[in-house]
Design an enzyme around this catalytic site. Structure first.
Site, PDB file in Angstrom:
ATOM      1  N   ARG A  54       0.787  -1.302  -0.199  1.00 46.88           N
ATOM      2  CA  ARG A  54      -0.017   0.053   0.087  1.00 46.88           C
ATOM      3  C   ARG A  54       0.825   1.148  -0.097  1.00 46.88           C
ATOM      4  O   ARG A  54       0.656   2.154  -0.744  1.00 46.88           O
ATOM      5  CB  ARG A  54      -0.773   0.076   1.187  1.00 46.88           C
ATOM      6  CG  ARG A  54      -1.823  -1.140   1.247  1.00 46.88           C
ATOM      7  CD  ARG A  54      -2.315  -1.371   2.859  1.00 46.88           C
ATOM      8  NE  ARG A  54      -2.759  -2.844   2.877  1.00 46.88           N
ATOM      9  CZ  ARG A  54      -2.029  -3.918   2.646  1.00 46.88           C
ATOM     10  NH1 ARG A  54      -0.763  -3.895   2.534  1.00 46.88           N
ATOM     11  NH2 ARG A  54      -2.870  -5.028   2.484  1.00 46.88           N
ATOM     12  N   THR A  55       1.898   1.222   0.796  1.00 49.75           N
ATOM     13  CA  THR A  55       2.395   2.662   1.166  1.00 49.75           C
ATOM     14  C   THR A  55       3.367   2.908  -0.331  1.00 49.75           C
ATOM     15  O   THR A  55       3.553   3.906  -0.779  1.00 49.75           O
ATOM     16  CB  THR A  55       3.492   2.518   2.289  1.00 49.75           C
ATOM     17  OG1 THR A  55       2.612   1.939   3.585  1.00 49.75           O
ATOM     18  CG2 THR A  55       4.072   4.029   2.656  1.00 49.75           C
ATOM     19  N   LYS A  82      24.984  -6.940  -2.776  1.00 45.12           N
ATOM     20  CA  LYS A  82      26.381  -7.235  -3.056  1.00 45.12           C
ATOM     21  C   LYS A  82      27.120  -6.490  -1.821  1.00 45.12           C
ATOM     22  O   LYS A  82      28.241  -6.299  -1.936  1.00 45.12           O
ATOM     23  CB  LYS A  82      26.921  -6.572  -4.488  1.00 45.12           C
ATOM     24  CG  LYS A  82      26.317  -7.010  -5.529  1.00 45.12           C
ATOM     25  CD  LYS A  82      26.615  -6.066  -6.483  1.00 45.12           C
ATOM     26  CE  LYS A  82      25.694  -6.473  -7.845  1.00 45.12           C
ATOM     27  NZ  LYS A  82      25.788  -5.506  -8.952  1.00 45.12           N
ATOM     28  N   ARG A 104      11.411   3.294   3.625  1.00 44.65           N
ATOM     29  CA  ARG A 104      10.889   2.471   4.724  1.00 44.65           C
ATOM     30  C   ARG A 104      12.151   1.517   5.261  1.00 44.65           C
ATOM     31  O   ARG A 104      12.821   1.118   4.209  1.00 44.65           O
ATOM     32  CB  ARG A 104       9.649   1.628   4.203  1.00 44.65           C
ATOM     33  CG  ARG A 104       9.265   0.390   5.017  1.00 44.65           C
ATOM     34  CD  ARG A 104       8.149  -0.510   4.641  1.00 44.65           C
ATOM     35  NE  ARG A 104       7.159   0.426   4.862  1.00 44.65           N
ATOM     36  CZ  ARG A 104       5.712   0.091   4.970  1.00 44.65           C
ATOM     37  NH1 ARG A 104       5.496  -1.374   4.545  1.00 44.65           N
ATOM     38  NH2 ARG A 104       4.801   0.477   5.241  1.00 44.65           N
ATOM     39  N   HIS A 132       5.050   5.513  11.730  1.00 47.16           N
ATOM     40  CA  HIS A 132       4.333   5.548  10.187  1.00 47.16           C
ATOM     41  C   HIS A 132       3.551   6.503  10.080  1.00 47.16           C
ATOM     42  O   HIS A 132       2.094   6.605  10.201  1.00 47.16           O
ATOM     43  CB  HIS A 132       3.667   4.198  10.040  1.00 47.16           C
ATOM     44  CG  HIS A 132       3.585   3.843   8.503  1.00 47.16           C
ATOM     45  ND1 HIS A 132       3.561   4.656   7.503  1.00 47.16           N
ATOM     46  CD2 HIS A 132       2.881   2.629   8.176  1.00 47.16           C
ATOM     47  CE1 HIS A 132       2.998   4.210   6.534  1.00 47.16           C
ATOM     48  NE2 HIS A 132       2.862   2.752   6.789  1.00 47.16           N
TER      49      HIS A 132
END
Ligand code: CP
Length: 316
Positions: A54-55, A82, A104, A132
């Site tokens: 969603r975000t 890597k 995030r 959030h």
């Protein structure tokens, strides 16, 4: 406002201004979504070190609707594999001329650290158990619209139910909804309570049945099995028996109450009814609200009326 890292940084005036702007962006509805050029010539990077549906997609849609260029970064297909560090990743994206990064990460504090590694505006899209903020803004937007409120959430009773301990949404919502005037009741098993500091504005309860019939908003949280350590709850079955929304509890909700959940949902754990069968479910409205609310955040941080970055140019 250059960054959005935490609800605590927003005044009530800031929150109401963002909600008003989101209302403007939402006015055309899903059929005729607002398309504007507030971010024409700007570059927004969505930088997701942790999974999201969603975000991430709503931020990317929001940026595109404001005419920004969007750079999509997902950890799984990046040079993190890597051995590149988070800091080097942020600095690399910054060197590409990014004006805003939506970040995030599974660790609390990464978006704040990123502000030291780039001149771009940083938006916290969820960091660990911490915050959030745009979820809380969109939740406030949905509640305010539902109850016809334009100047806060005074008089609204919200029960936030479930795994509070591991929830950045709970921490953001208890702060932001509380500061808008909502009465917040935190309902969880004792082992999954919020820390006392975060819960200081709220009523704390361990009994969902005591509150289910008297709330305006029943806000269910996901049980975060990936963050759960052994022994916090006796069993999922026992948890669900005491804290799930099931048909019996749903039947005791008031006729005007709404049910919310930030997603993703654990069907059969905290949700033992199908939201499609609940007239008061606003779960998909929360998803839809993510776009205008995140448009409002991006337009405010990097749109034409936002403050220029030190040195006169934005971003890099
Ligand atoms: N509510 C929320 O943050 O959902 P995603 O994890 O799908 O972004």
């Amino acid at each position: 406002m250059k960054h959005l890292l935490s609800t605590a940084e927003l005044t009530r005036v800031d929150i109401l201004a963002l909600l008003r702007l989101a209302t403007e962006f939402a006015a055309g509805g899903r059929e005729r979504p607002a398309r504007r050029d507030d971010l024409a010539g700007r570059v927004v990077a969505s930088v997701f070190f942790e999974d999201s549906t969603r975000t991430r997609l709503s931020f990317e849609t929001a940026a595109k609707r404001l005419s920004a260029e969007v750079l999509g970064f997902t950890a799984g297909s990046s040079s993190l594999n890597k051995g590149e560090s988070v800091r080097d990743t942020i600095e690399t994206l910054s060197a590409m001329g990014v004006d805003a990064m939506v970040i995030r990460h599974r660790s609390s504090g990464v978006p704040r650290s990123a502000t030291e590694w780039t001149d771009a505006s940083i938006v916290n899209a969820g960091d660990g158990w911490h915050q959030h903020p745009t979820q809380s803004l969109l939740d406030a937007f949905v509640i305010a619209r539902e109850f016809g409120l334009t100047d806060g959430l005074d008089g609204i009773r919200v029960a936030i139910v479930g795994d509070l301990r591991h929830s950045r949404v709970a921490r953001s919502n208890v702060d932001l909804l509380g500061r808008l005037g909502a009465e917040v009741i935190l309902v969880s098993p004792p082992s999954l309570s919020l820390d006392a500091g975060a819960a200081c504005r709220a009523v704390v309860s361990h009994d969902l049945d005591e509150h289910v019939g008297s709330v305006d908003v029943l806000y269910m949280l996901r049980v975060q099995r990936e963050r759960m350590t052994a022994g916090l709850i006796p069993s999922m079955e026992e948890y669900s028996r005491r804290y799930a929304l099931d048909a019996s509890r749903a039947s005791r909700l008031s006729a005007t109450a709404i049910v919310m959940h930030p997603g993703p949902m654990n069907r059969g754990v905290e949700m033992r009814v199908d939201p499609a069968d609940l007239p008061g479910s606003r779960i998909l409205d929360q998803v839809a609200a993510g776009i205008p609310v995140r448009m409002a955040v991006l337009a405010t941080l990097v749109g034409p009326t936002s403050a220029p970055a030190p040195g006169g140019s934005r971003g890099h």
